[in-house]
Write a protein that holds these residues in place. Structure first.
Motif, short mmCIF file in Angstrom:
data_model
loop_
_atom_site.label_atom_id
_atom_site.label_comp_id
_atom_site.label_asym_id
_atom_site.label_seq_id
_atom_site.Cartn_x
_atom_site.Cartn_y
_atom_site.Cartn_z
N LEU A 1 -0.27 1.68 -7.23
CA LEU A 1 -1.46 1.46 -6.59
C LEU A 1 -2.28 2.71 -6.11
O LEU A 1 -3.42 2.65 -6.12
CB LEU A 1 -1.54 0.42 -5.42
N LYS A 2 -1.49 3.87 -5.96
CA LYS A 2 -1.97 4.91 -5.51
C LYS A 2 -2.96 5.66 -6.52
O LYS A 2 -2.33 5.91 -7.75
CB LYS A 2 -0.82 6.11 -5.16
N LEU B 1 -3.41 5.69 1.46
CA LEU B 1 -3.26 4.14 0.59
C LEU B 1 -2.87 3.17 1.66
O LEU B 1 -3.49 2.18 1.68
CB LEU B 1 -1.93 4.41 -0.55
N LEU B 2 -1.97 3.50 2.56
CA LEU B 2 -1.50 2.61 3.55
C LEU B 2 -2.42 2.24 4.46
O LEU B 2 -2.90 1.03 4.91
CB LEU B 2 -0.04 2.99 4.05
N GLU C 1 5.92 -0.11 -6.87
CA GLU C 1 4.62 -0.73 -6.82
C GLU C 1 3.45 0.09 -5.93
O GLU C 1 2.27 0.18 -6.30
CB GLU C 1 4.87 -2.39 -6.10
N LEU C 2 3.94 0.86 -4.89
CA LEU C 2 3.07 1.36 -4.02
C LEU C 2 2.40 2.59 -4.85
O LEU C 2 1.43 3.00 -5.05
CB LEU C 2 3.70 2.23 -2.80
N GLU D 1 -5.76 2.39 3.91
CA GLU D 1 -6.60 1.44 3.41
C GLU D 1 -6.23 -0.02 3.27
O GLU D 1 -6.91 -0.87 3.32
CB GLU D 1 -6.78 2.22 1.94
N MET D 2 -5.01 -0.05 3.00
CA MET D 2 -4.33 -1.34 2.92
C MET D 2 -4.31 -1.98 4.00
O MET D 2 -4.45 -3.22 4.38
CB MET D 2 -2.78 -1.22 2.19
N ILE D 3 -3.96 -1.39 5.23
CA ILE D 3 -4.23 -2.03 6.49
C ILE D 3 -5.36 -2.44 6.97
O ILE D 3 -5.75 -3.66 7.53
CB ILE D 3 -3.41 -0.87 7.55
N GLU D 4 -6.32 -1.84 6.71
CA GLU D 4 -7.71 -2.11 6.94
C GLU D 4 -8.21 -3.49 6.38
O GLU D 4 -8.62 -4.28 6.81
CB GLU D 4 -8.59 -1.00 6.74
N ARG D 5 -7.83 -3.43 4.98
CA ARG D 5 -8.05 -4.77 4.08
C ARG D 5 -7.39 -5.76 4.75
O ARG D 5 -8.03 -6.76 4.91
CB ARG D 5 -7.70 -4.46 2.74
N GLU D 6 -5.98 -5.47 5.16
CA GLU D 6 -5.33 -6.82 5.58
C GLU D 6 -5.88 -7.22 7.09
O GLU D 6 -6.05 -8.59 7.23
CB GLU D 6 -3.94 -6.55 6.04
#
Length: 61
Positions: free
Chosen positions: A20-21, A30-31, A16-17, A33-38
């Motif tokens: 998304l990359k 990628l991670l 899945e990762l 960016e995902m952390i900031e969105r969360e």
């Protein structure tokens, strides 16, 4: 100095990762960016909860 750490993930999560990359993007990017969105999503959720449940007082002008 950047330290390299390893994260153990299952094969489905890795897949899945990978999906998304974006081309040329690292997993670290990628991670991040995902952390900031969360973080933003959690802040918005918290602010909405406060707005719904908060007990506000009017401040004088």
């Amino acid at each position: 100095m950047l330290a390299t750490k390893r994260l153990a993930v299952t094969e489905p999560v890795w897949s899945e990762l990978s999906d998304l990359k974006r081309p040329g993007e690292t997993f670290s990017q990628l991670l991040a960016e995902m952390i900031e969105r969360e973080k933003k999503a959690r802040l918005i959720e918290h602010l909405m909860q406060v707005a719904e449940e908060g007990d506000f007082v009017e401040l004088p002008p």
